[in-house]
Write a protein that holds these residues in place. Structure first.
Motif, PDB file in Angstrom:
ATOM      1  N   TRP A 113      35.433 -12.208 -39.587  1.00 32.85           N
ATOM      2  CA  TRP A 113      35.073 -13.194 -38.568  1.00 32.85           C
ATOM      3  C   TRP A 113      33.731 -12.910 -37.917  1.00 32.85           C
ATOM      4  CZ3 TRP A 113      34.145 -10.925 -33.954  1.00 32.85           C
ATOM      5  CH2 TRP A 113      34.797  -9.708 -33.674  1.00 32.85           C
ATOM      6  N   PHE A 114      33.144 -11.738 -38.129  1.00 34.49           N
ATOM      7  CA  PHE A 114      31.925 -11.387 -37.397  1.00 34.49           C
ATOM      8  C   PHE A 114      30.770 -12.316 -37.744  1.00 34.49           C
ATOM      9  CE2 PHE A 114      27.877  -8.978 -37.146  1.00 34.49           C
ATOM     10  CZ  PHE A 114      27.795  -8.941 -35.759  1.00 34.49           C
ATOM     11  N   ASP A 115      30.098 -12.780 -36.714  1.00 34.81           N
ATOM     12  CA  ASP A 115      28.954 -13.684 -36.844  1.00 34.81           C
ATOM     13  C   ASP A 115      27.875 -13.171 -35.908  1.00 34.81           C
ATOM     14  OD1 ASP A 115      27.193 -15.849 -36.971  1.00 34.81           O
ATOM     15  OD2 ASP A 115      28.340 -17.015 -35.511  1.00 34.81           O
ATOM     16  N   ALA A 116      26.766 -12.681 -36.471  1.00 33.75           N
ATOM     17  CA  ALA A 116      25.717 -12.081 -35.645  1.00 33.75           C
ATOM     18  C   ALA A 116      25.173 -13.059 -34.610  1.00 33.75           C
ATOM     19  CB  ALA A 116      24.580 -11.572 -36.540  1.00 33.75           C
ATOM     20  N   SER A 117      25.070 -14.342 -34.979  1.00 33.15           N
ATOM     21  CA  SER A 117      24.537 -15.317 -34.028  1.00 33.15           C
ATOM     22  C   SER A 117      25.519 -15.581 -32.889  1.00 33.15           C
ATOM     23  CB  SER A 117      24.203 -16.627 -34.739  1.00 33.15           C
ATOM     24  OG  SER A 117      25.377 -17.245 -35.256  1.00 33.15           O
ATOM     25  N   GLY A 118      26.801 -15.250 -33.109  1.00 34.91           N
ATOM     26  CA  GLY A 118      27.810 -15.421 -32.077  1.00 34.91           C
ATOM     27  C   GLY A 118      27.925 -14.243 -31.136  1.00 34.91           C
ATOM     28  N   LEU A 119      27.130 -13.200 -31.352  1.00 31.10           N
ATOM     29  CA  LEU A 119      27.010 -12.099 -30.398  1.00 31.10           C
ATOM     30  C   LEU A 119      25.707 -12.343 -29.643  1.00 31.10           C
ATOM     31  CD1 LEU A 119      27.581  -9.497 -28.995  1.00 31.10           C
ATOM     32  CD2 LEU A 119      27.188  -8.262 -31.127  1.00 31.10           C
ATOM     33  N   VAL A 120      25.821 -13.089 -28.555  1.00 31.63           N
ATOM     34  CA  VAL A 120      24.660 -13.566 -27.810  1.00 31.63           C
ATOM     35  C   VAL A 120      24.194 -12.468 -26.861  1.00 31.63           C
ATOM     36  CG1 VAL A 120      23.767 -15.404 -26.346  1.00 31.63           C
ATOM     37  CG2 VAL A 120      25.643 -15.878 -27.945  1.00 31.63           C
ATOM     38  N   THR A 121      22.910 -12.135 -26.918  1.00 31.96           N
ATOM     39  CA  THR A 121      22.376 -11.040 -26.107  1.00 31.96           C
ATOM     40  C   THR A 121      21.237 -11.535 -25.221  1.00 31.96           C
ATOM     41  OG1 THR A 121      20.844 -10.399 -27.889  1.00 31.96           O
ATOM     42  CG2 THR A 121      22.991  -9.310 -27.837  1.00 31.96           C
ATOM     43  N   ALA A 122      21.188 -11.018 -23.997  1.00 26.38           N
ATOM     44  CA  ALA A 122      20.124 -11.357 -23.038  1.00 26.38           C
ATOM     45  C   ALA A 122      19.319 -10.101 -22.745  1.00 26.38           C
ATOM     46  CB  ALA A 122      20.721 -11.914 -21.746  1.00 26.38           C
ATOM     47  N   TRP A 123      18.000 -10.212 -22.888  1.00 26.41           N
ATOM     48  CA  TRP A 123      17.122  -9.056 -22.780  1.00 26.41           C
ATOM     49  C   TRP A 123      16.083  -9.261 -21.681  1.00 26.41           C
ATOM     50  CZ3 TRP A 123      17.777  -4.995 -26.347  1.00 26.41           C
ATOM     51  CH2 TRP A 123      18.667  -5.272 -27.398  1.00 26.41           C
TER      52      TRP A 123
ATOM     53  N   THR B 206       9.715  -2.787 -26.126  1.00 26.36           N
ATOM     54  CA  THR B 206      10.243  -2.034 -24.981  1.00 26.36           C
ATOM     55  C   THR B 206      11.170  -2.908 -24.149  1.00 26.36           C
ATOM     56  OG1 THR B 206       8.281  -2.619 -23.675  1.00 26.36           O
ATOM     57  CG2 THR B 206       8.228  -0.512 -24.870  1.00 26.36           C
ATOM     58  N   THR B 207      12.015  -3.675 -24.820  1.00 27.68           N
ATOM     59  CA  THR B 207      12.947  -4.539 -24.100  1.00 27.68           C
ATOM     60  C   THR B 207      14.217  -3.768 -23.749  1.00 27.68           C
ATOM     61  OG1 THR B 207      13.825  -5.318 -26.202  1.00 27.68           O
ATOM     62  CG2 THR B 207      12.088  -6.630 -25.192  1.00 27.68           C
ATOM     63  N   ARG B 208      14.937  -4.282 -22.763  1.00 26.78           N
ATOM     64  CA  ARG B 208      16.177  -3.647 -22.299  1.00 26.78           C
ATOM     65  C   ARG B 208      17.279  -4.696 -22.266  1.00 26.78           C
ATOM     66  NH1 ARG B 208      18.684  -2.432 -17.119  1.00 26.78           N
ATOM     67  NH2 ARG B 208      17.143  -3.774 -16.112  1.00 26.78           N
ATOM     68  N   LEU B 209      18.435  -4.374 -22.852  1.00 23.20           N
ATOM     69  CA  LEU B 209      19.552  -5.299 -22.860  1.00 23.20           C
ATOM     70  C   LEU B 209      20.142  -5.410 -21.461  1.00 23.20           C
ATOM     71  CD1 LEU B 209      21.434  -7.097 -24.597  1.00 23.20           C
ATOM     72  CD2 LEU B 209      22.903  -5.094 -24.895  1.00 23.20           C
ATOM     73  N   LEU B 210      20.323  -6.646 -21.012  1.00 16.10           N
ATOM     74  CA  LEU B 210      20.880  -6.901 -19.688  1.00 16.10           C
ATOM     75  C   LEU B 210      22.344  -7.336 -19.758  1.00 16.10           C
ATOM     76  CD1 LEU B 210      17.914  -8.960 -18.163  1.00 16.10           C
ATOM     77  CD2 LEU B 210      18.377  -6.511 -17.881  1.00 16.10           C
ATOM     78  N   ALA B 211      22.671  -8.127 -20.763  1.00 19.83           N
ATOM     79  CA  ALA B 211      24.025  -8.688 -20.845  1.00 19.83           C
ATOM     80  C   ALA B 211      24.278  -9.170 -22.266  1.00 19.83           C
ATOM     81  CB  ALA B 211      24.192  -9.837 -19.859  1.00 19.83           C
ATOM     82  N   PHE B 212      25.559  -9.308 -22.608  1.00 15.38           N
ATOM     83  CA  PHE B 212      25.905  -9.859 -23.917  1.00 15.38           C
ATOM     84  C   PHE B 212      27.220 -10.611 -23.819  1.00 15.38           C
ATOM     85  CE2 PHE B 212      28.053  -5.763 -23.849  1.00 15.38           C
ATOM     86  CZ  PHE B 212      29.281  -6.012 -24.442  1.00 15.38           C
TER      87      PHE B 212
ATOM     88  N   LYS C  47      27.427 -15.656 -15.548  1.00 15.68           N
ATOM     89  CA  LYS C  47      27.661 -17.078 -15.800  1.00 15.68           C
ATOM     90  C   LYS C  47      26.762 -17.581 -16.924  1.00 15.68           C
ATOM     91  CE  LYS C  47      27.738 -21.591 -13.504  1.00 15.68           C
ATOM     92  NZ  LYS C  47      27.549 -22.315 -12.214  1.00 15.68           N
ATOM     93  N   LEU C  48      25.503 -17.164 -16.921  1.00 18.91           N
ATOM     94  CA  LEU C  48      24.557 -17.604 -17.939  1.00 18.91           C
ATOM     95  C   LEU C  48      25.019 -17.210 -19.333  1.00 18.91           C
ATOM     96  CD1 LEU C  48      21.702 -18.587 -18.918  1.00 18.91           C
ATOM     97  CD2 LEU C  48      20.947 -16.219 -18.554  1.00 18.91           C
ATOM     98  N   ILE C  49      25.323 -15.914 -19.524  1.00 19.47           N
ATOM     99  CA  ILE C  49      25.654 -15.441 -20.869  1.00 19.47           C
ATOM    100  C   ILE C  49      26.998 -15.995 -21.323  1.00 19.47           C
ATOM    101  CG2 ILE C  49      26.857 -13.277 -20.301  1.00 19.47           C
ATOM    102  CD1 ILE C  49      24.015 -13.600 -22.876  1.00 19.47           C
ATOM    103  N   THR C  50      27.929 -16.192 -20.371  1.00 22.09           N
ATOM    104  CA  THR C  50      29.221 -16.779 -20.736  1.00 22.09           C
ATOM    105  C   THR C  50      29.028 -18.204 -21.238  1.00 22.09           C
ATOM    106  OG1 THR C  50      30.377 -15.408 -19.102  1.00 22.09           O
ATOM    107  CG2 THR C  50      31.528 -17.360 -19.917  1.00 22.09           C
ATOM    108  N   LEU C  51      28.259 -19.001 -20.522  1.00 22.40           N
ATOM    109  CA  LEU C  51      28.053 -20.386 -20.932  1.00 22.40           C
ATOM    110  C   LEU C  51      27.284 -20.476 -22.246  1.00 22.40           C
ATOM    111  CD1 LEU C  51      27.428 -22.174 -17.540  1.00 22.40           C
ATOM    112  CD2 LEU C  51      29.120 -22.822 -19.270  1.00 22.40           C
ATOM    113  N   LEU C  52      26.325 -19.596 -22.461  1.00 19.01           N
ATOM    114  CA  LEU C  52      25.592 -19.624 -23.726  1.00 19.01           C
ATOM    115  C   LEU C  52      26.541 -19.359 -24.895  1.00 19.01           C
ATOM    116  CD1 LEU C  52      22.322 -17.738 -22.731  1.00 19.01           C
ATOM    117  CD2 LEU C  52      22.550 -20.172 -23.281  1.00 19.01           C
ATOM    118  N   GLY C  53      27.478 -18.415 -24.705  1.00 18.44           N
ATOM    119  CA  GLY C  53      28.459 -18.154 -25.750  1.00 18.44           C
ATOM    120  C   GLY C  53      29.413 -19.314 -25.963  1.00 18.44           C
ATOM    121  N   LEU C  54      29.834 -19.951 -24.866  1.00 23.49           N
ATOM    122  CA  LEU C  54      30.725 -21.110 -24.984  1.00 23.49           C
ATOM    123  C   LEU C  54      30.048 -22.235 -25.753  1.00 23.49           C
ATOM    124  CD1 LEU C  54      32.307 -21.256 -21.391  1.00 23.49           C
ATOM    125  CD2 LEU C  54      33.243 -20.204 -23.458  1.00 23.49           C
TER     126      LEU C  54
END
Length: 288
Positions: free
Chosen positions: A173-183, A191-197, A226-233
């Motif tokens: 079931w793994f889908d790389a595009s479905g693991l949404v990341t915010a940097w 030199t980016t830093r992950l903030l949320a996924f 809220k942002l990352i949740t809605l992007l995933g939805l």
């Protein structure tokens, strides 16, 4: 004759088909499939007990319930020290009665919340200095860092290792595009830093899941949850995931699991239109 892993999985599948809920959690299933040597199994074709680390599972086929087989399986278990846990996937009265009689205490509730895809609110605009993309190889270390920080007090999720992550990413079931990341930073910088996924999971052509939402505690207060949740939805609503239903049609229903006492998360999900039925409660019991 001892039960084989194949027999155990077949009993679990038959039980799920009748009850409408899987009797084994994901971690136990992955261990059975990939590391069966780490599972202690007992029982027969009517039902089984399985012990993975300090987590116990008891599963009885529908036609053999009500005659004390669950109690027999519990009494046949290897030595179970104080602190051993067991889940009732669904707030089952029979499981509650057995737990009470055998000295197990109800210690956690995991709620299932659901909503239809129709009427999803729009995702907020990205904050300045933040960009979003799907998972890419090389993100693993940052993903594990944020996961550990976000779930530092979570009994299971916070302990995810690189091997655990790889095991889940190897699932069909793994889908790389479905693991949404915010940097934080710009997408062209090194030199980016992950903030949320938000790791989404597609179970079928119609059903999707908010699998994991993690926000770095150092980045809280910026509206990223809220942002990352809605992007995933919206990802689930718009596209197929992995090898299941990958024809571009989104799911129609989305569910998630949340700790019953996690008030901030429950409020966030309620604000996004998720609701819960009392029957959608998974209960953890702990041996005292």
């Amino acid at each position: 004759m001892a039960l084989t892993v194949e027999q155990v999985l077949a009993i679990a599948k038959a039980t799920e088909a009748y009850d409408g809920v899987a009797p084994l959690d994901e971690a136990t299933l992955l261990t059975l499939r990939n590391r069966p040597q780490d599972v202690t199994i007992w029982g027969d074709v009517r039902g089984f007990g399985a012990l993975v680390g300090s987590e116990l599972s008891l599963v009885v086929l529908t036609q053999h319930r009500g005659v004390g087989l669950g109690r027999q399986l519990l009494l046949r278990a290897p030595s179970l020290p104080t602190g051993t846990t067991a889940w009732s996937h669904g707030d089952n009265p029979a499981a509650a009665a057995l737990a009470a009689k055998q000295g197990w205490e109800r210690t956690r509730e995991l709620w299932v919340m659901r909503r239809p895809v129709a009427g999803l609110p729009p995702a907020p605009s990205l904050p300045e200095g933040v960009f979003v993309r799907g998972f890419e190889p090389g993100d693993e270390a940052e993903l594990l860092r944020v996961n550990a920080a976000a779930f530092a007090h979570h009994p299971e999720q916070g302990d995810m290792t690189a091997a655990d992550l790889a095991e889940r990413m190897a699932e069909p079931w793994f889908d790389a595009s479905g693991l949404v990341t915010a940097w934080e930073g710009v997408s062209t910088s090194s030199t980016t830093r992950l903030l949320a996924f938000h790791w989404t999971k597609r179970h079928s052509e119609t059903d999707g899941e908010v699998y994991v939402v993690g926000v770095d505690p150092a980045a809280q207060g910026r509206g990223l949850g809220k942002l990352i949740t809605l992007l995933g939805l919206h990802h689930l609503a718009a596209s197929g995931g992995g090898t299941t239903g990958a024809g571009g049609d989104g799911v129609t229903n989305i569910h998630l699991y949340v700790e019953g006492d996690n008030t901030p998360a429950v409020c966030l999900y309620e604000g996004l239109g998720f609701t819960r039925a009392a029957a959608d409660t998974h209960v953890q019991y702990t041996r005292r």
